[in-house]
Design a protein around this motif. Sequence first.
Motif, mmCIF file in Angstrom:
data_model
loop_
_atom_site.group_PDB
_atom_site.id
_atom_site.type_symbol
_atom_site.label_atom_id
_atom_site.label_comp_id
_atom_site.label_asym_id
_atom_site.label_seq_id
_atom_site.Cartn_x
_atom_site.Cartn_y
_atom_site.Cartn_z
ATOM 1 N N UNK A 78 -5.587 8.666 9.039
ATOM 2 C CA UNK A 78 -5.970 9.997 8.566
ATOM 3 C C UNK A 78 -6.423 9.953 7.114
ATOM 4 N N UNK A 79 -5.711 9.201 6.292
ATOM 5 C CA UNK A 79 -6.056 9.112 4.876
ATOM 6 C C UNK A 79 -7.436 8.493 4.684
ATOM 7 N N UNK A 80 -7.780 7.528 5.509
ATOM 8 C CA UNK A 80 -9.106 6.903 5.426
ATOM 9 C C UNK A 80 -10.212 7.911 5.725
ATOM 10 N N UNK A 81 -9.873 8.945 6.496
ATOM 11 C CA UNK A 81 -10.843 9.993 6.824
ATOM 12 C C UNK A 81 -10.698 11.220 5.927
ATOM 13 N N UNK A 82 -9.912 11.081 4.853
ATOM 14 C CA UNK A 82 -9.712 12.149 3.862
ATOM 15 C C UNK A 82 -9.131 13.424 4.483
ATOM 16 N N UNK B 222 0.845 -1.207 0.000
ATOM 17 C CA UNK B 222 0.000 0.000 0.000
ATOM 18 C C UNK B 222 0.876 1.251 0.000
ATOM 19 N N UNK B 223 0.533 2.229 -0.858
ATOM 20 C CA UNK B 223 1.291 3.483 -0.939
ATOM 21 C C UNK B 223 0.883 4.402 0.206
ATOM 22 N N UNK B 224 1.876 4.863 0.955
ATOM 23 C CA UNK B 224 1.595 5.665 2.145
ATOM 24 C C UNK B 224 2.131 7.075 1.992
ATOM 25 N N UNK B 225 2.018 7.634 0.790
ATOM 26 C CA UNK B 225 2.408 9.019 0.576
ATOM 27 C C UNK B 225 1.710 9.531 -0.677
ATOM 28 N N UNK B 226 1.737 10.840 -0.880
ATOM 29 C CA UNK B 226 1.058 11.489 -1.990
ATOM 30 C C UNK B 226 2.020 11.701 -3.156
ATOM 31 N N UNK B 227 1.518 11.560 -4.407
ATOM 32 C CA UNK B 227 2.368 11.748 -5.586
ATOM 33 C C UNK B 227 1.807 12.767 -6.569
ATOM 34 N N UNK B 228 0.712 13.436 -6.239
ATOM 35 C CA UNK B 228 0.088 14.377 -7.162
ATOM 36 C C UNK B 228 0.753 15.748 -7.101
ATOM 37 N N UNK B 229 0.670 16.500 -8.191
ATOM 38 C CA UNK B 229 1.190 17.864 -8.221
ATOM 39 C C UNK B 229 0.222 18.793 -7.505
ATOM 40 N N UNK B 230 0.681 20.038 -7.222
ATOM 41 C CA UNK B 230 -0.163 21.018 -6.548
ATOM 42 C C UNK B 230 -1.429 21.284 -7.350
ATOM 43 N N UNK B 231 -1.277 21.443 -8.665
ATOM 44 C CA UNK B 231 -2.426 21.739 -9.522
ATOM 45 C C UNK B 231 -3.430 20.591 -9.514
ATOM 46 N N UNK B 232 -2.912 19.357 -9.562
ATOM 47 C CA UNK B 232 -3.795 18.188 -9.544
ATOM 48 C C UNK B 232 -4.535 18.088 -8.211
ATOM 49 N N UNK B 233 -3.819 18.379 -7.123
ATOM 50 C CA UNK B 233 -4.437 18.321 -5.804
ATOM 51 C C UNK B 233 -5.558 19.342 -5.665
ATOM 52 N N UNK B 234 -5.300 20.585 -6.111
ATOM 53 C CA UNK B 234 -6.322 21.625 -6.025
ATOM 54 C C UNK B 234 -7.558 21.240 -6.828
ATOM 55 N N UNK C 143 -0.934 19.586 12.268
ATOM 56 C CA UNK C 143 -1.769 20.684 11.771
ATOM 57 C C UNK C 143 -2.508 20.131 10.564
ATOM 58 N N UNK C 144 -3.816 20.038 10.636
ATOM 59 C CA UNK C 144 -4.571 19.303 9.626
ATOM 60 C C UNK C 144 -5.874 20.009 9.261
ATOM 61 N N UNK C 145 -6.444 19.559 8.134
ATOM 62 C CA UNK C 145 -7.796 19.948 7.734
ATOM 63 C C UNK C 145 -8.627 18.682 7.627
ATOM 64 N N UNK C 146 -9.788 18.681 8.279
ATOM 65 C CA UNK C 146 -10.658 17.504 8.312
ATOM 66 C C UNK C 146 -11.968 17.846 7.611
ATOM 67 N N UNK C 147 -12.428 17.015 6.662
ATOM 68 C CA UNK C 147 -13.743 17.266 6.057
ATOM 69 C C UNK C 147 -14.820 17.297 7.144
ATOM 70 N N UNK C 148 -15.675 18.277 7.093
ATOM 71 C CA UNK C 148 -16.690 18.412 8.144
ATOM 72 C C UNK C 148 -17.584 17.179 8.237
ATOM 73 N N UNK C 149 -17.814 16.513 7.095
ATOM 74 C CA UNK C 149 -18.680 15.330 7.134
ATOM 75 C C UNK C 149 -17.962 14.081 7.641
ATOM 76 N N UNK D 50 -13.337 10.863 12.295
ATOM 77 C CA UNK D 50 -11.933 11.178 12.566
ATOM 78 C C UNK D 50 -11.664 11.205 14.066
ATOM 79 N N UNK D 51 -12.524 11.891 14.811
ATOM 80 C CA UNK D 51 -12.323 12.002 16.258
ATOM 81 C C UNK D 51 -12.369 10.627 16.923
ATOM 82 N N UNK D 52 -13.317 9.790 16.515
ATOM 83 C CA UNK D 52 -13.434 8.441 17.083
ATOM 84 C C UNK D 52 -12.180 7.614 16.798
ATOM 85 N N UNK D 53 -11.699 7.671 15.554
ATOM 86 C CA UNK D 53 -10.505 6.907 15.176
ATOM 87 C C UNK D 53 -9.271 7.408 15.914
ATOM 88 N N UNK D 54 -9.137 8.728 16.013
ATOM 89 C CA UNK D 54 -7.968 9.296 16.692
ATOM 90 C C UNK D 54 -7.975 8.917 18.173
#
Length: 347
Positions: free
Chosen positions: A48-52, A1-13, A67-73, A78-82
């Motif tokens: 964290x990745x499972x919770x987007x 399983x890949x445990x890091x990101x490989x997308x460019x900034x533009x692709x991510x946005x 320091x993170x951003x969590x989708x409101x939905x 996320x809180x339960x898993x953490x």
Amino acid sequence: MQLWNTFSKEELEQKLREAGHEFVTISFYKYAKIANPQIFRDYIYQLLNNNQVLGRIYVAHEGINAQISVPTNRLNEFRTDLYSIDFLNEVRLNIAVEEEGAEFPFLKLKVKVRSKILADGLTDESFDVTDIGKHLKAEEFNELTQDPNTILIDFRNHYEHEVGHFKGAILPDVDTFRESLPIIEDAYLKGNEDKNIVMYCTGGIRCEKASAWFKHRGFKNVHQLEGGIIKYANECKEKGLDNRFIGKNFVFDERRGERITDDVVSNCHQCGEPADVHVNCANEACHLLFIQCEKCTAKYESCCTPECQEITHLSFEEQKALRKGLENSNKIFKKGRAEHLLQKLNQ
């Protein structure tokens, strides 16, 4: 399983826009003894990745800093898993004071193993980072800092407290946390062993380690603002308390700051007019972080000098060639300490 990101900034946005998520910005930390940081790093990445979740997390033998951003939905999941992780059960989550300032505070998830979650330059193996000073809630903080026998110290770097700070606080002229420890002890604490020492920072992680260090150094009455400026501002708002912080709270994400009060306590580093917006020079070979007003932003096209402005008009390949072999990270993190920013030097 890949445990890091490989997308460019533009692709991510683009992916984030397509997903249409609303995010809440959160920070948390915990000093703890982690036997195998690499194994824990991979585990927390998957959780964290499972919770987007997006953001920047450091893991070390001494704990975790995030320091993170969590989708409101996904916030409840996320809180339960953490909290299912023993040493993170009920860990304090500092919710951002405001979300304005950037479309996406974080674009991807980065979890890195470090030697320490907060670089301190300390080599004393007898130092116990968990033997901390007393935590103060907002009301207790307000009360104690009015005591004439109290020393209030801003434990952030100069570029942070330049745009906002507590009234009456000592504002050390430092670039990093590691240099602040000896400077603050020598300049402000020695000879004041009997006074109340109260420290504050953005979210609490620096003060927590500093409070433990100064206790280790023999100071008795050591206190820190619980949850830092972020929790203080939220607590004052919720409880109707007197908010004694003025200006903006500098934050380490794409927002660069969250407004606590309407006061503008700093100046544009180019023209000297009142301003408190941090920008990175648009010349990628420079990328200096400094304060720039709207007029200078338009005049210099978000650059720190006319020379940098000229470079941004070159083709991408020409700019790339100019950047080749340059190492400018130390200059970037001088945060406005540049000879050409005369207004900064003269303040």
